[in-house]
Design an enzyme around this catalytic site. Sequence first.
Site, short mmCIF file in Angstrom:
data_model
loop_
_atom_site.label_atom_id
_atom_site.label_comp_id
_atom_site.label_asym_id
_atom_site.label_seq_id
_atom_site.Cartn_x
_atom_site.Cartn_y
_atom_site.Cartn_z
N ILE A 492 15.45 -23.95 10.98
CA ILE A 492 15.05 -25.24 10.38
C ILE A 492 13.54 -25.17 10.22
O ILE A 492 12.82 -25.03 11.22
CB ILE A 492 15.46 -26.43 11.26
CG1 ILE A 492 16.96 -26.45 11.45
CG2 ILE A 492 14.95 -27.74 10.67
CD1 ILE A 492 17.45 -27.47 12.45
N HIS A 493 13.09 -25.24 9.01
CA HIS A 493 11.68 -25.00 8.72
C HIS A 493 10.97 -26.30 8.36
O HIS A 493 11.55 -27.12 7.66
CB HIS A 493 11.59 -24.01 7.55
CG HIS A 493 10.20 -23.54 7.28
ND1 HIS A 493 9.50 -22.76 8.17
CD2 HIS A 493 9.39 -23.77 6.21
CE1 HIS A 493 8.30 -22.51 7.66
NE2 HIS A 493 8.21 -23.11 6.48
N PRO A 494 9.77 -26.55 8.74
CA PRO A 494 8.95 -25.80 9.68
C PRO A 494 9.04 -26.44 11.06
O PRO A 494 8.62 -27.57 11.25
CB PRO A 494 7.55 -25.93 9.10
CG PRO A 494 7.58 -27.22 8.30
CD PRO A 494 9.00 -27.60 8.05
N GLU A 498 12.65 -22.91 15.14
CA GLU A 498 13.06 -21.79 14.26
C GLU A 498 12.51 -20.46 14.77
O GLU A 498 13.03 -19.39 14.44
CB GLU A 498 12.65 -22.04 12.81
CG GLU A 498 11.16 -21.90 12.56
CD GLU A 498 10.78 -22.05 11.09
OE1 GLU A 498 11.49 -21.53 10.22
OE2 GLU A 498 9.73 -22.68 10.81
#
Length: 518
Positions: A492-494, A498
């Site tokens: 899952i960015h940012p 992650e």
Amino acid sequence: MLSLRKHWFSLVRLCDVLHVAGRRSRSSGVNVKYDYDLIVIGGGSGGLACSKEASQLGKKVAVLDFVSSSPKGNAWGLGGTCVNVGCIPKKLMHQASLLGQSVKDASHYGWNVQGDTIDHSWESLVMSIQNHIKSLNFGHRVQLKEKNVEYYNAKGSFVDSHTVLARHENGDEVSLSAEHIVIAVGGRPHYPTNVQGSHEHGITSDDLFFYSKPPGKTLVIGGSYVALECAGILAGLGCPAHLMIRSHPLKAFDRDMVNLVMSSLRGHGVQILSHCEPQSIERGSNGRLDVVWRDEASQTCRDQFDTVLFATGRQASTWALELPRVGVAMDTPTGKVLVDERDTTSVDNIHAIGDAAYGRWELTPVAVKAGKLLARRLFEGSNVLMNYETVPTTVFTPLEFASVGLSEEEAVSRYGNERVEVYHAFYRPLEYYLPHRDSSQCYIKMVCEAVDTERVLGLHLLGPNAGEVLQGFSTAINAGLTRDQLHGTIGIHPTCAEEVVRLHITKSSGADPTLTAC
Ligand code: FAD
Ligand code: NDP
């Protein structure tokens, strides 16, 4: 003659039933021999969970909770350590301390913060926390009522293996009997006896959250969870904090992680006195506390502090229970109750959970889960045992440290060096960039079994919100997560989380584990 005997026994039995029925306000309709199916001594995390679960299974349950004042005179309501003098006030103070940092960061995000110095009111923080705790105490009482658990604000002690004496604060006593009795009395902070003046001049975590004024320059003595968390909080709230550790900090944890935790505490302004042993505390003529200690080289050192906080471990609150009277076996130095894997003591119908049980993690979710599972085993025929193996935990230092499973050292000693692979990374949280915050301690270490798909044996995180990040991963690790599966997971960015699924650098490769931002 036979018929007379039969009548006599029937009469005795009838009296027994009437006596119990008279005492009962609600009958489970099953147990006519005792007042209750279950008595729980201790209304903290474990005791409340166990009593409510048993009541929901249709059993007649009583819970006794009594708080003895701390040597400094502080006492509190229903709910135990976590609610009153543990997790809850601690986490709220941790949050207060983090907010101070956020206020400093805010100008870098365009907020107009006046001047360089920001002001904090310790008094209003303590008042808000205490108000919140009072609402939790009330909530626990309401829940017990709603779930038909009878609550005695009384101190329990054993009369025999099925009978507990409940002593109220005003001296009134009542004798209660039950088929099963659960010891869930938790523990209280321990003052070292070899430090002169410790009781008279020192405080503990049982007092800090009630402190009416900022503690000022504080010496925190101890090297584990409570000491590190309190030192970090105090430094974050602007009190000069000194941390005195006699051996190694956070002994049970991965050493690389602990070294970084300590360096992050230093970065937050905590002065660390390593390998130092406190000797004495006296009140000086200026009202401050003169502390004498011995350093690593056995030199005598001294300094003055406004407050000395002992975070030197906890003692199980079993001393008042009269356990020897009923033959419940204990571990003498700690006062903890010896239990088997079903949380049963050396006496069949007496059980122990939470901090008072020997060899268990002293954590709220552990006590809660153990309490619920015990109730189900006792009254629902369940055979599900508590998994004490892979327990996730977080040390709420300013930079949080979360950990689950084996440290690198434990993995190597269990599986051998060749069968262990360690993945690691230093990373920089995105939110640190604009305020140029130091991220040199933000680190992740994953310990894997170096065979086939590489089962994850342990995961250790140091970074913002590490506790929140680790919770989900701990479920996956309990379910047998492998490195292959982790590698196949979309990040899952940012986020900081992650970085866990991106781990690819092995420690054995010797490559620089510092990640670059995208
Ligand atoms: P307790 O919650 O201690 O409850 C026992 C109750 O029994 C108490 O109310 C006690 O007064 C009562 N009692 C004792 N003797 C008697 C008697 N004879 N008769 C009647 N009543 C009696 N854990 C976490 O998971 N996360 C955290 O962030 C965290 N932070 C903590 C911070 C601090 C400062 C401390 C000290 C602890 C923290 N813990 C944390 C640990 C957590 O609080 C304990 O593991 C948990 O409360 C244990 O629950 P318990 O039910 O075993 O005992
Ligand atoms: P611990 O028993 O974990 O550690 C006690 C510390 O005090 C050790 O560092 C010990 O040093 C030191 N110590 C003991 N006696 C002396 C002495 N005479 N002089 C100097 N130092 C001394 O205690 P804590 O109270 O910190 O934690 C208790 C438990 O509460 C934890 O294990 C944890 O499970 C729980 N807890 C959980 C939290 C969380 O989940 N975030 C937060 C707070 C508590 P040495 O190692 O040399 O013996």
